[in-house]
Design an enzyme around this catalytic site. Sequence first.
Site, PDB file in Angstrom:
ATOM      1  N   TYR A 128       7.951 -20.375  -7.396  1.00 25.65           N
ATOM      2  CA  TYR A 128       9.302 -19.844  -7.151  1.00 25.65           C
ATOM      3  C   TYR A 128       9.980 -20.631  -6.029  1.00 25.65           C
ATOM      4  O   TYR A 128      11.139 -21.032  -6.127  1.00 25.65           O
ATOM      5  CB  TYR A 128       9.191 -18.367  -6.761  1.00 25.65           C
ATOM      6  CG  TYR A 128      10.460 -17.702  -6.320  1.00 25.65           C
ATOM      7  CD1 TYR A 128      10.745 -17.527  -4.963  1.00 25.65           C
ATOM      8  CD2 TYR A 128      11.368 -17.196  -7.241  1.00 25.65           C
ATOM      9  CE1 TYR A 128      11.899 -16.889  -4.546  1.00 25.65           C
ATOM     10  CE2 TYR A 128      12.527 -16.555  -6.834  1.00 25.65           C
ATOM     11  CZ  TYR A 128      12.789 -16.406  -5.485  1.00 25.65           C
ATOM     12  OH  TYR A 128      13.935 -15.789  -5.070  1.00 25.65           O
TER      13      TYR A 128
ATOM     14  N   TRP B 159      -1.052  -2.064  -0.757  1.00 29.49           N
ATOM     15  CA  TRP B 159      -1.743  -3.331  -0.982  1.00 29.49           C
ATOM     16  C   TRP B 159      -2.087  -4.001   0.346  1.00 29.49           C
ATOM     17  O   TRP B 159      -1.267  -4.036   1.257  1.00 29.49           O
ATOM     18  CB  TRP B 159      -0.856  -4.302  -1.773  1.00 29.49           C
ATOM     19  CG  TRP B 159      -0.633  -3.945  -3.207  1.00 29.49           C
ATOM     20  CD1 TRP B 159      -0.999  -2.781  -3.841  1.00 29.49           C
ATOM     21  CD2 TRP B 159       0.023  -4.741  -4.181  1.00 29.49           C
ATOM     22  NE1 TRP B 159      -0.612  -2.831  -5.152  1.00 29.49           N
ATOM     23  CE2 TRP B 159       0.027  -4.016  -5.396  1.00 29.49           C
ATOM     24  CE3 TRP B 159       0.607  -6.020  -4.160  1.00 29.49           C
ATOM     25  CZ2 TRP B 159       0.587  -4.512  -6.567  1.00 29.49           C
ATOM     26  CZ3 TRP B 159       1.166  -6.519  -5.328  1.00 29.49           C
ATOM     27  CH2 TRP B 159       1.159  -5.769  -6.517  1.00 29.49           C
TER      28      TRP B 159
HETATM   29  O1  GFB Z   1       7.529  -7.696  -1.049  1.00 33.96           O
HETATM   30  P1  GFB Z   1       6.271  -8.465  -1.282  1.00 33.96           P
HETATM   31  O2  GFB Z   1       5.635  -8.348  -2.605  1.00 33.96           O
HETATM   32  O3  GFB Z   1       6.666  -9.984  -1.018  1.00 33.96           O
HETATM   33  O4  GFB Z   1       5.114  -8.063  -0.204  1.00 33.96           O
HETATM   34  P2  GFB Z   1       6.326 -11.139  -0.008  1.00 33.96           P
HETATM   35  C1  GFB Z   1       5.315  -7.929   1.091  1.00 33.96           C
HETATM   36  C2  GFB Z   1       4.038  -7.440   1.772  1.00 33.96           C
HETATM   37  O5  GFB Z   1       3.861  -6.069   1.401  1.00 33.96           O
HETATM   38  C3  GFB Z   1       2.721  -8.141   1.417  1.00 33.96           C
HETATM   39  C4  GFB Z   1       2.492  -5.814   1.137  1.00 33.96           C
HETATM   40  O6  GFB Z   1       2.005  -8.342   2.611  1.00 33.96           O
HETATM   41  C5  GFB Z   1       2.003  -7.122   0.544  1.00 33.96           C
HETATM   42  O7  GFB Z   1       0.590  -7.189   0.675  1.00 33.96           O
HETATM   43  N1  GFB Z   1       2.389  -4.669   0.216  1.00 33.96           N
HETATM   44  C6  GFB Z   1       1.752  -3.495   0.501  1.00 33.96           C
HETATM   45  C7  GFB Z   1       2.881  -4.592  -1.019  1.00 33.96           C
HETATM   46  N2  GFB Z   1       1.817  -2.662  -0.547  1.00 33.96           N
HETATM   47  C8  GFB Z   1       2.518  -3.304  -1.524  1.00 33.96           C
HETATM   48  C9  GFB Z   1       2.903  -2.948  -2.859  1.00 33.96           C
HETATM   49  O8  GFB Z   1       2.633  -1.867  -3.377  1.00 33.96           O
HETATM   50  N3  GFB Z   1       3.632  -3.883  -3.552  1.00 33.96           N
HETATM   51  C10 GFB Z   1       3.973  -5.116  -3.006  1.00 33.96           C
HETATM   52  N4  GFB Z   1       4.703  -5.949  -3.736  1.00 33.96           N
HETATM   53  N5  GFB Z   1       3.616  -5.492  -1.747  1.00 33.96           N
HETATM   54  C11 GFB Z   1       7.827 -12.378  -1.765  1.00 33.96           C
HETATM   55  C12 GFB Z   1       7.802 -13.652  -2.551  1.00 33.96           C
HETATM   56  O9  GFB Z   1       6.735 -12.430  -0.898  1.00 33.96           O
HETATM   57  O10 GFB Z   1       9.011 -12.275  -0.984  1.00 33.96           O
HETATM   58  C13 GFB Z   1       9.033 -13.722  -3.427  1.00 33.96           C
HETATM   59  O11 GFB Z   1       6.629 -13.672  -3.348  1.00 33.96           O
HETATM   60  C14 GFB Z   1      10.304 -13.491  -2.627  1.00 33.96           C
HETATM   61  O12 GFB Z   1       9.096 -14.992  -4.034  1.00 33.96           O
HETATM   62  C15 GFB Z   1      10.159 -12.221  -1.816  1.00 33.96           C
HETATM   63  O13 GFB Z   1      10.541 -14.514  -1.774  1.00 33.96           O
HETATM   64  C16 GFB Z   1      11.382 -12.016  -0.942  1.00 33.96           C
HETATM   65  O14 GFB Z   1       7.224 -11.002   1.136  1.00 33.96           O
HETATM   66  O15 GFB Z   1       4.867 -11.230   0.272  1.00 33.96           O
END
Ligand code: GFB
Length: 311
Positions: free
Chosen positions: A135, A200
């Site tokens: 991405y 997570w």
């Molecule tokens: O929002 P998220 O998936 O994106 O995760 P990133 C942020 C943090 O939240 C990570 C924790 O450290 C995850 O381990 N987390 C805890 C969780 N519980 C959960 C859950 O239930 N779901 C998710 N999704 N996370 C993204 C990029 O990275 O940021 C994208 O992969 C984009 O490309 C986005 O740039 C803005 O901040 O890690």
Amino acid sequence: MGRLLVTGANGLVGSQFKEDLIAITSKVGDLRDKKTADSIIAFYTDKDRQKEYAVDRIIHCAAKVGGVGGNMKYKGEFFYDNIMINTNVIESARQHGVKKLVAFLSTCVFPDNVEYPLTESKIHLGPPHPSNDAYAYAKRMAEIQIRAYREQYGLNYTSVIPTNIYGPNDNFNIENGHVIPSLIHKCYLARENNTDLTIWGSGKPLREFIYSKDVADLALWVLDNYDESEPIILSTSEEISIKDVVDIIVKTMNFKGNVIFDNTKPDGQFRKPSDNSKLMGYLPDFKFTPFEVGIKETVEWFEKNYPNIKQ
Ligand code: GFB
């Protein structure tokens, strides 16, 4: 000045624009397809047909986005969809005389190992974090395309680099969504079913969050006031741990059950602290929506619209 066209107009940021604009959603057409993207932009920029309503400015929000889970599972789609959508929209905008275009990057495009805080000039100084490199590289190419078009065609196109965006009308998919919508959805189900709320990873990673409404307001300002070739970071520059985000969501949703941290799930990048002094140099009095207020409004929107939400 002609009309504004917004791509991804039904998305997290796109749905926050309240102006008189042309709203392009995926229902209007698939922007990954060059002919489709070109026919849409040709139609709305056609001065003979649209007269004074012809489009000459675009805010390009359309993208395939997702959280750390979705980015790691669907790297091929995150690369292909974003590089095709951006390449087609920026090229068709050029071909049809669009005067100003604002594209969206994200702070995840920055290198994983670089001196913090992140500033606009550091975008290409090394590989992004492996959890979202497909991405990130696709989005970096939009910055390259815009800079190339500025140099060859003298076009006043630019891009913004928001931190993690959250707000109403997000994608609340529990597996592939971003952390805040995923946690609000999971917390709702845990509260309704008296089950545990599973987070997570360790909860230790740090993130900077910005409210979708603020991002829309800032993108409109960039559209009409920012003419530099360098992208601009949209950030509060306030880091918060995922653990503290969980505590605020649990308090806001009045959840009384157990909170479990699942270390078999990815933490992703540990932190991506950004420097917003460029933005603050232009808008020293910009009032960002306080995090707890944004969370409260997003939770209220979720509970009012559930289950008719994107998931
Ligand atoms: O929002 P998220 O998936 O994106 O995760 P990133 C942020 C943090 O939240 C990570 C924790 O450290 C995850 O381990 N987390 C805890 C969780 N519980 C959960 C859950 O239930 N779901 C998710 N999704 N996370 C993204 C990029 O990275 O940021 C994208 O992969 C984009 O490309 C986005 O740039 C803005 O901040 O890690």
